[in-house]
Each structure stands twice: as structure tokens, then as C-alpha cells.
Design an enzyme around this catalytic site. Structure first.
Site, PDB file in Angstrom:
ATOM      1  N   GLU A 200       0.843  -1.193   0.000  1.00  0.00           N
ATOM      2  CA  GLU A 200       0.000   0.000   0.000  1.00  0.00           C
ATOM      3  C   GLU A 200       0.876   1.240   0.000  1.00  0.00           C
ATOM      4  OE1 GLU A 200      -2.488  -0.426   3.510  1.00  0.00           O
ATOM      5  OE2 GLU A 200      -0.980   0.462   4.808  1.00  0.00           O
ATOM      6  N   GLU A 275      -8.415   1.992  13.292  1.00  0.00           N
ATOM      7  CA  GLU A 275      -7.195   2.796  13.213  1.00  0.00           C
ATOM      8  C   GLU A 275      -7.069   3.463  11.850  1.00  0.00           C
ATOM      9  OE1 GLU A 275      -4.189   0.682  16.357  1.00  0.00           O
ATOM     10  OE2 GLU A 275      -3.901   0.143  14.265  1.00  0.00           O
ATOM     11  N   GLU A 288      -6.467  -0.482   9.964  1.00  0.00           N
ATOM     12  CA  GLU A 288      -6.925  -1.789  10.423  1.00  0.00           C
ATOM     13  C   GLU A 288      -7.937  -1.585  11.536  1.00  0.00           C
ATOM     14  OE1 GLU A 288      -4.336  -4.225  12.701  1.00  0.00           O
ATOM     15  OE2 GLU A 288      -3.476  -2.578  13.830  1.00  0.00           O
TER      16      GLU A 288
HETATM   17  P1  ADP Z   1      -2.579  -1.287  20.594  1.00  0.00           P
HETATM   18  O1  ADP Z   1      -3.034  -0.633  19.332  1.00  0.00           O
HETATM   19  O2  ADP Z   1      -3.659  -1.661  21.551  1.00  0.00           O
HETATM   20  O3  ADP Z   1      -1.431  -0.615  21.205  1.00  0.00           O
HETATM   21  P2  ADP Z   1      -0.756  -3.259  19.638  1.00  0.00           P
HETATM   22  O4  ADP Z   1      -0.878  -3.587  18.196  1.00  0.00           O
HETATM   23  O5  ADP Z   1       0.400  -2.444  20.078  1.00  0.00           O
HETATM   24  O6  ADP Z   1      -2.130  -2.668  20.064  1.00  0.00           O
HETATM   25  O7  ADP Z   1      -0.782  -4.605  20.452  1.00  0.00           O
HETATM   26  C1  ADP Z   1      -1.365  -4.740  21.735  1.00  0.00           C
HETATM   27  C2  ADP Z   1      -0.902  -5.997  22.369  1.00  0.00           C
HETATM   28  O8  ADP Z   1      -1.196  -7.083  21.551  1.00  0.00           O
HETATM   29  C3  ADP Z   1       0.575  -6.023  22.620  1.00  0.00           C
HETATM   30  O9  ADP Z   1       0.797  -6.727  23.802  1.00  0.00           O
HETATM   31  C4  ADP Z   1       1.112  -6.760  21.427  1.00  0.00           C
HETATM   32  O10 ADP Z   1       2.329  -7.358  21.760  1.00  0.00           O
HETATM   33  C5  ADP Z   1      -0.010  -7.743  21.194  1.00  0.00           C
HETATM   34  N1  ADP Z   1      -0.180  -8.106  19.786  1.00  0.00           N
HETATM   35  C6  ADP Z   1      -0.735  -7.361  18.815  1.00  0.00           C
HETATM   36  N2  ADP Z   1      -0.775  -8.023  17.680  1.00  0.00           N
HETATM   37  C7  ADP Z   1      -0.226  -9.232  17.901  1.00  0.00           C
HETATM   38  C8  ADP Z   1       0.007 -10.401  17.107  1.00  0.00           C
HETATM   39  N3  ADP Z   1      -0.315 -10.466  15.834  1.00  0.00           N
HETATM   40  N4  ADP Z   1       0.596 -11.448  17.688  1.00  0.00           N
HETATM   41  C9  ADP Z   1       0.923 -11.422  18.970  1.00  0.00           C
HETATM   42  N5  ADP Z   1       0.727 -10.362  19.781  1.00  0.00           N
HETATM   43  C10 ADP Z   1       0.156  -9.277  19.254  1.00  0.00           C
HETATM   44  P1  ADP Z   2      -0.150  -3.143  13.595  1.00  0.00           P
HETATM   45  O1  ADP Z   2      -1.131  -4.235  13.339  1.00  0.00           O
HETATM   46  O2  ADP Z   2       1.217  -3.639  13.784  1.00  0.00           O
HETATM   47  O3  ADP Z   2      -0.641  -2.200  14.652  1.00  0.00           O
HETATM   48  P2  ADP Z   2      -0.803  -1.051  11.660  1.00  0.00           P
HETATM   49  O4  ADP Z   2      -1.242  -1.292  10.277  1.00  0.00           O
HETATM   50  O5  ADP Z   2      -1.843  -0.614  12.628  1.00  0.00           O
HETATM   51  O6  ADP Z   2      -0.081  -2.342  12.198  1.00  0.00           O
HETATM   52  O7  ADP Z   2       0.376   0.007  11.625  1.00  0.00           O
HETATM   53  C1  ADP Z   2       1.128   0.346  12.748  1.00  0.00           C
HETATM   54  C2  ADP Z   2       1.846   1.680  12.505  1.00  0.00           C
HETATM   55  O8  ADP Z   2       2.669   1.617  11.327  1.00  0.00           O
HETATM   56  C3  ADP Z   2       0.921   2.838  12.238  1.00  0.00           C
HETATM   57  O9  ADP Z   2       0.473   3.439  13.426  1.00  0.00           O
HETATM   58  C4  ADP Z   2       1.803   3.766  11.422  1.00  0.00           C
HETATM   59  O10 ADP Z   2       2.685   4.478  12.244  1.00  0.00           O
HETATM   60  C5  ADP Z   2       2.622   2.815  10.591  1.00  0.00           C
HETATM   61  N1  ADP Z   2       2.008   2.572   9.271  1.00  0.00           N
HETATM   62  C6  ADP Z   2       1.278   1.491   8.922  1.00  0.00           C
HETATM   63  N2  ADP Z   2       0.872   1.585   7.624  1.00  0.00           N
HETATM   64  C7  ADP Z   2       1.359   2.739   7.150  1.00  0.00           C
HETATM   65  C8  ADP Z   2       1.306   3.412   5.872  1.00  0.00           C
HETATM   66  N3  ADP Z   2       0.665   2.890   4.844  1.00  0.00           N
HETATM   67  N4  ADP Z   2       1.943   4.600   5.750  1.00  0.00           N
HETATM   68  C9  ADP Z   2       2.604   5.131   6.800  1.00  0.00           C
HETATM   69  N5  ADP Z   2       2.703   4.562   7.997  1.00  0.00           N
HETATM   70  C10 ADP Z   2       2.100   3.382   8.201  1.00  0.00           C
HETATM   71 MG    MG Z   3      -2.313  -1.101  14.606  1.00  0.00          MG
END
Ligand code: ADP
Ligand code: ADP
Ligand code: MG
Length: 669
Positions: A200, A275, A288
Site C-alpha cells: 500500500e 485505526e 486496520e
Molecule cells: P494497541 O493498538 O492496543 O497498542 P498493539 O498492536 O500495540 O495494540 O498490540 C497490543 C498488544 O497485543 C501487545 O501486547 C502486542 O504485543 C499484542 N499483539 C498485537 N498483535 C499481535 C500479534 N499479531 N501477535 C501477537 N501479539 C500481538
Molecule cells: P499493527 O497491526 O502492527 O498495529 P498497523 O497497520 O496498525 O499495524 O500500523 C502500525 C503503525 O505503522 C501505524 O500506526 C503507522 O505508524 C505505521 N504505518 C502502517 N501503515 C502505514 C502506511 N501505509 N503509511 C505510513 N505509515 C504506516
Molecule cells: Mg495497529
């Protein structure tokens, strides 16, 4: 309503859920692994069930063990917290089969939203604005290159099953897509057991802003405003706030309505988070949906007055939401700091060990503000290597953003954690950062503002005066207490004099006491480097936190005894201080400073050993990498090479000679 629920989690979030359940009169069951026998969540719950070894895969992640624990204790429902089993549709299905309620969304919604590709498709169909990109799995590097060219660089290659900030990589050009694609795929496979990746648009310098939604089983869906989570390190959130300083009413409403539309499209129920990333022009793009309670949910609770866990439990029990969209009012401002066991001075390396001291700031009202600390630890507890290194989530609320930030700075400065390294100094410095205070944020904030990592901050002139006042007041209060012991010798630092010199790091600051009393509370007018300041504190010897006022400024700082002085921690500063009489200071300045020896011109013997041969002669020019000598130790020959181009000056060792470690083999010119 349920009479007993089980919390399939640990740490702060398990404690958080237990608190609400208890308030609702619901009995609680904790589960724990070998590593968590003495954990706080176990102590807080009414009952606890052991579920196996420390490794998550053998305990907290095993659905059958959780179900067995429910059966054994008669728990009617399970709250999964975040992480672990919270987003596993198969877990909800397994619970359902046993007649146990999952406190969260239905498997259908988890399945639809749990996968990044599928959820983007869904969002797009529900007319939610998504990040431009290809809505599908990308099979090979050629395909990725083609898509990237269509989208326009830069692009992001993301794992569909990714989470926790892992499994994404930026590509600025075709070559980087080609190189990155296969690696992204194999990383996705090894980290998430799923090698599907997609591409993306990479939005440069965006903000991360997310919408909290809440839905019941009767078709009611509301959004509870937004949270901004742009302070990130490696795509993981570090500090969050609600509302966002960037959104206007129109954008908020547009994002809120799209989020509600998405929730409706998947028949969502329970609490969830949609998000988005938002660009400079306030265009927003769906990233997401997290189908669970989010780590940073407390900031939303603080500005809406709604307990999200309570609503999740009520919705799961079939109740209707007690409010409609028009009833949701955002009130004031809330900030959250994630306090992690990691060393900010060493690139945030995780730190494990025992919390020899853990004294969080007082919760509740603090002037105009409110302090809330969600934690799962206590003094003496152990931060282990097995789980998330989170110590606590510290939140502050106040009517306005500046006040909430100020209160956070104050609360962090009073947060005492010893025994392990932690990021409180970093967070405390962040609260003072002008760009953060102005709310000019982006997800690149930390990388841009701390390009070389976080280094101890140097105090400016006014901070130096404050630190000198703290050090001197503490020293006077201590000396005054010593006075009260009989039959002791008077020391030079007893409080009979009015002229002092405080050494802070390598600076000497002149302080004169003008008027006041060395009692508790301490109150003294001081002339500090030419400025008159009134210093007030009720600090007592031995307390780690110094609270008081310097001039008009309320100050919370920390003191730790070190050799001949104290270390002061305040606003992300960490400074060694010593209180001296003017004469002592004069002499102190003359003390030779012991510098670490300069060994750049020496070849030292790296271990006790026998010199086998010397490969050079006096006066010889040697290029970097050439052999200088060979030393035998433990039956191994060690070749000592030149680290740079040099000229040999003196040779001190001969072949056959036995040398001690650090013996000088030769000196360079
Ligand atoms: P938030 O947006 O609530 O901060 P995060 O993506 O940072 O969410 O993840 C929140 C919690 O879930 C953290 O403890 C992270 O390590 C865990 N977590 C998130 N996604 C996964 C995944 N795909 N597999 C394992 N742990 C995950
Ligand atoms: P996760 O499941 O690990 O939380 P996200 O898709 O929510 O993954 O992305 C986590 C972070 O990565 C976002 O908060 C942003 O900072 C960065 N990010 C993800 N996708 C993009 C994008 N297309 N362009 C810029 N930054 C991104
Ligand atoms: Mg996220």
C-alpha cells in the site's frame, strides 16, 4: 448478568478488568503461569487457576486450558484483555461450544477484521477511506513492482497477519521493492505463520488517529471520539492522548461515522478500535480494526466517563448500550505514557529483573488534574523475559491539553522505579519537548527528534538553579537532623553557614541563604547564582521524591544517594550533585579528574599469555589490519593486528615472555 468471569490474561490489563468486575459485583477468576505465581492479578482475583509453564505458547495461549479453568471454577464468561487469545476467532468458537460467553465481538467480526487484506476489502466495500494500494495478496516480486509503480513511491510492504508494529517495510524505489518483497514474505511466514503480504501507499509523516467504537447485540453502534497515537517507536505506540490536537469537528465526525459504518458492516458488538493514518491535509485512511480492548483505552474513558470494560461485559450479557451517539460528550484532555522496562539510554533495550522500588504517583485528584495508573506489578515483583515488558500505563486528565501534559510531567517525575532500567526519563523529557507541547506530531516524531537515540539531557540555567536548590535543601535538612543526635562531632557541612557551593555535574553554583528556617517544612530564601528564589519543601531524609516549590514553580524530583552526594532526576535530566562549602569547592576544583586511560597508542595484551612472536620493528610503518604480534593463551594463537595505520614507537615484550592481561606489548609513535 454474569456472577463469575475468568480473565484470560495477565499483567496490568488483567488487573484492570478485575477492578471493574469487582465494582459490578462479579466474582473473578485469574489464570497464571509458573512465572506469574506471585503476580498482582492472581492476588487481586477471587480465585486463580494455574495453567502451565511460563512460555505463552504453553499457557496463556492454550485455549483448552482456559476452557478447563472455566469449567473448574464455573466462570460463565471470559474477558481476553489484549494480546494472547483476544483476536482468535477459533477461541471464541471453542468457548461458544462449551456455552461460555466470550466478552468481545463475534467470531465473524474477528475473522473479517483480523486480517489486514480482508479488513481493507471490507472497509472499502463499506465506503471507508482506505490507504491507496492493491486489495489482495501479492504473489511475487514482479507483481509487487508493478503495483508499487501504479501506487507511486514510497510504498509499504505489509504482512496481512501482522500486528504489534511488526511485519512491515518501506520501499522508496523499485530496487527496494524487489529486495524487500521476498524478505517481507519470509519474515511474515516466520513471525506470523502466514506469508501473505500486500502493498500500500506509504503515507509520509502521517499521524496515527483511531476511533473507539462500542456496539451492542441490538444494532446500536456509537463512536467515543478518537485517540491520537503518533508518538511511536518502530511503529509501536509509546504515548497517546485523547482527543487529538489535530482533528476538527468535521473530520472527527467523518471518521466516527465511517468507523460506525464499518462496525455495522461486520455486525460488530463489544468495544473495538478503527485505526487510521491522517496526512497533513487531514485526509484520513483506514489502517486496520482491532477487535478487542486497546492498550490505550483509558484515555477515552477519562474524557468520556464511560468504563469500556463495564460496557463490554454488559454487551456480552446481552444488555443494550445505555447511551446513544448524541449522549457522548468529550470532556477535557487525557494523556497516557506507557512505562516500559527498557533502557532509554541504550537504544531501549529490554531490561529485566526485580523492582527493588516501585512507588507510582498518588492516583486521584492532583490540583485541577486526575492521575490514573494502570499497573500489574508491585514493589518486589519481577519483570521477566517471558512477557510484554510493560510496567504501567500512567494517565493524566485535565480540562485542557497543556494542563494534562503538565500533570503528566509532574506524575512521571514522582514515579519511582528502581532495580531495572525504564523509560520514565525519556517520557519525562518528552513532556517537556516543545514540539510535543505544541501538538505538532507525526509517527516519525521520535525518529526525527531523537535521531541518535535518547541521551541524558543537559540542564539549562533555570533548571540548574532549581536542581541546586533541591540538592542544598536536602543537604541542609539532613544536616539539621544529624544535629538532633547527641554526642557527635560537628561536620563542615552543618547548617551554620549561609554560603554554599553546589556542584552539579561539572558546574559549581554559588548559593547564599538569605532568610528562613531549616525545619520541616523547610522554607528558605536563597540567592542562587544571583537570582533570589524562595525554596519550600516538606521533604524528609530518606524519601526518594522531593516535592516542593522553587520560586513560583512547583517541583517534583527524585533524589538517590551516591558517593559524596546525590543523583537528581527531574524532567528527564539526571545529574550528580554535591553540596560543598566555598572552601571545599575551591579545593574540589583542584582535584585531578581521573580520566580513563588513553590506550589508543598502546598494544595491550588481551589475556594472560605467552608472546609467540613480534612481527614488527621499532620505527616501522604499519597499515591497519597488519599483524603486530602473536600471543598464545589456552593453547590458542591470537593474532594481534593494527586497528589503524601507525608507526611503532617502543617494543616492550620479547618472544617467549609471559605477560599479564593488559601488559603493554608495544607503544605507537
Ligand atoms: P494497541 O493498538 O492496543 O497498542 P498493539 O498492536 O500495540 O495494540 O498490540 C497490543 C498488544 O497485543 C501487545 O501486547 C502486542 O504485543 C499484542 N499483539 C498485537 N498483535 C499481535 C500479534 N499479531 N501477535 C501477537 N501479539 C500481538
Ligand atoms: P499493527 O497491526 O502492527 O498495529 P498497523 O497497520 O496498525 O499495524 O500500523 C502500525 C503503525 O505503522 C501505524 O500506526 C503507522 O505508524 C505505521 N504505518 C502502517 N501503515 C502505514 C502506511 N501505509 N503509511 C505510513 N505509515 C504506516
Ligand atoms: Mg495497529
Amino acid at each position: 448478568m454474569f456472577t463469575k468471569i475468568l480473565i484470560a490474561n495477565r499483567g496490568e490489563i488483567a488487573c484492570r478488568v478485575i477492578k471493574t468486575a469487582r465494582r459490578m459485583g462479579i466474582a473473578t477468576v485469574a489464570v497464571y503461569s509458573d512465572a506469574d505465581r506471585d503476580a498482582l492479578h492472581v492476588e487481586m482475583a477471587d480465585e486463580a487457576v494455574h495453567i502451565g509453564p511460563a512460555a505463552a505458547a504453553e499457557g496463556y495461549l492454550v485455549a483448552e486450558k482456559i476452557i478447563d479453568a472455566c469449567k473448574k471454577t464455573g466462570a460463565q464468561a471470559v474477558h481476553p484483555g489484549y494480546g494472547f487469545l483476544s483476536e482468535r476467532a477459533s477461541f471464541c468458537e471453542a468457548l461458544e461450544k462449551e456455552g461460555i460467553v466470550f466478552i468481545g465481538p463475534k467470531p465473524k467480526a474477528i475473522n473479517a477484521m483480523g486480517d489486514k487484506i480482508e479488513s481493507k476489502k471490507f472497509a472499502s466495500a463499506a465506503n471507508v477511506s482506505t490507504v491507496p494500494g492493491y486489495l489482495g495478496v501479492i504473489e511475487n516480486a514482479e507483481h509487487a513492482e508493478k503495483i508499487a509503480a501504479e501506487i507511486g513511491y514510497p510504498v509499504m510492504i505489509k504482512a496481512s497477519a501482522g500486528g504489534g508494529g511488526k511485519g512491515m517495510r518501506i520501499a522508496w524505489n523499485q530496487a527496494e521493492v524487489r529486495d524487500g518483497f521476498d524478505r517481507a514474505r519470509s519474515e511474515a511466514k516466520s513471525s506470523f505463520g502466514d506469508d501473505r503480504v500486500f502493498v500500500e501507499k506509504y503515507v509520509v509523516d502521517p499521524r496515527h488517529i483511531e476511533i473507539q467504537v462500542l456496539a451492542d447485540a441490538h444494532g446500536n453502534v456509537v463512536y467515543l471520539g478518537e485517540r491520537e497515537c503518533s508518538i511511536q517507536r518502530r511503529n509501536q505506540k509509546v504515548a497517546e492522548e485523547a482527543p487529538s490536537p489535530f482533528l476538527d469537528e468535521a473530520t472527527r465526525a467523518a471518521m466516527g461515522e465511517q468507523s460506525v459504518a464499518l462496525a455495522r458492516a461486520v455486525d460488530y458488538q463489544s468495544a473495538g478500535t478503527v485505526e487510521f493514518i491522517v496526512d497533513r491535509d487531514r485526509n484520513f485512511y483506514f489502517l486496520e480494526m482491532n477487535t478487542r480492548l486497546q492498550v490505550e483505552h483509558p484515555v477515552t474513558e477519562l474524557i468520556t466517563g464511560i468504563d469500556l470494560v463495564e460496557q463490554m461485559i454488559r454487551v456480552a450479557a446481552g444488555e443494550k448500550l445505555p447511551f446513544a451517539q448524541k449522549d457522548i460528550k468529550l470532556n477535557g484532555w487525557a494523556v497516557e505514557s506507557r512505562i516500559y522496562a527498557e533502557d532509554p539510554y541504550r537504544n531501549f533495550l529490554p531490561s529485566i529483573g526485580r523492582l527493588t522500588r516501585y512507588r507510582p504517583p498518588q492516583e486521584g485528584k492532583a490540583g485541577n488534574a486526575i492521575v490514573r495508573n494502570d499497573t500489574g506489578v508491585f514493589e518486589g515483583a519481577e519483570i521477566s523475559m517471558y512477557y510484554d515488558p510493560m510496567i504501567a500505563k500512567l494517565c493524566t486528565w485535565a480540562p485542557a491539553r497543556a494542563e494534562a501534559v503538565e500533570a503528566m510531567g509532574e506524575a512521571l517525575d514522582g514515579f519511582v522505579v528502581d532495580g531495572i532500567e525504564h523509560n520514565v526519563p525519556f517520557l519525562s523529557a518528552l513532556m517537556k519537548h516543545p514540539r510535543w507541547r505544541e501538538g505538532r506530531l507525526s509517527t516519525g516524531f521520535i525518529a526525527e527528534e531523537y535521531p541518535d537515540g535518547f541521551a541524558p539531557v543537559m540542564p539549562d540555567e533555570s533548571q540548574r538553579a532549581t536542581l541546586a536548590a533541591i540538592a542544598l535543601s536536602a543537604s541542609l535538612i539532613e544536616a539539621n537532623r544529624r544535629e538532633t543526635f547527641a554526642d557527635r562531632l560537628r561536620s563542615a557541612t552543618d547548617p551554620l553557614r549561609d554560603h554554599w557551593c553546589v556542584r552539579l555535574g561539572d558546574d559549581y553554583i554559588d548559593v547564599r541563604l538569605l532568610d528562613g528556617l531549616v525545619t520541616v517544612p523547610f522554607e528558605m530564601e536563597m540567592d542562587i547564582a544571583g537570582e533570589t528564589l524562595n525554596v519550600v519543601t516538606d521533604w524528609r531524609p530518606g524519601e526518594p521524591v522531593w516535592r516542593g516549590k522553587v520560586g513560583k514553580q512547583p517541583v517534583t524530583a527524585q533524589l538517590r544517594p551516591i558517593l559524596n552526594g546525590v543523583r537528581l532526576d527531574w524532567q528527564g535530566l539526571s545529574v550528580k550533585s554535591k553540596v560543598l562549602t566555598p572552601r571545599h569547592a575551591e579545593l574540589d576544583r583542584l582535584m585531578p579528574v581521573k580520566l580513563p586511560p588513553d590506550t589508543s597508542k598502546l598494544l595491550l595484551c588481551p589475556m594472560p599469555g605467552l608472546v609467540v612472536s613480534i612481527a614488527v620493528t621499532v620505527g616501522q610503518e604499519v597499515k591497519a589490519g597488519e599483524t603486530l604480534a602473536i600471543v598464545e593463551a589456552m593453547k590458542m594463537e591470537n593474532v594481534l593486528r593494527a586497528e589503524r595505520d601507525l608507526v611503532v614507537g617502543v617494543i616492550n615484550a620479547k618472544p617467549g615472555e609471559s605477560l599479564a592481561v593488559d601488559a603493554v606489548i608495544m607503544e605507537f609513535a
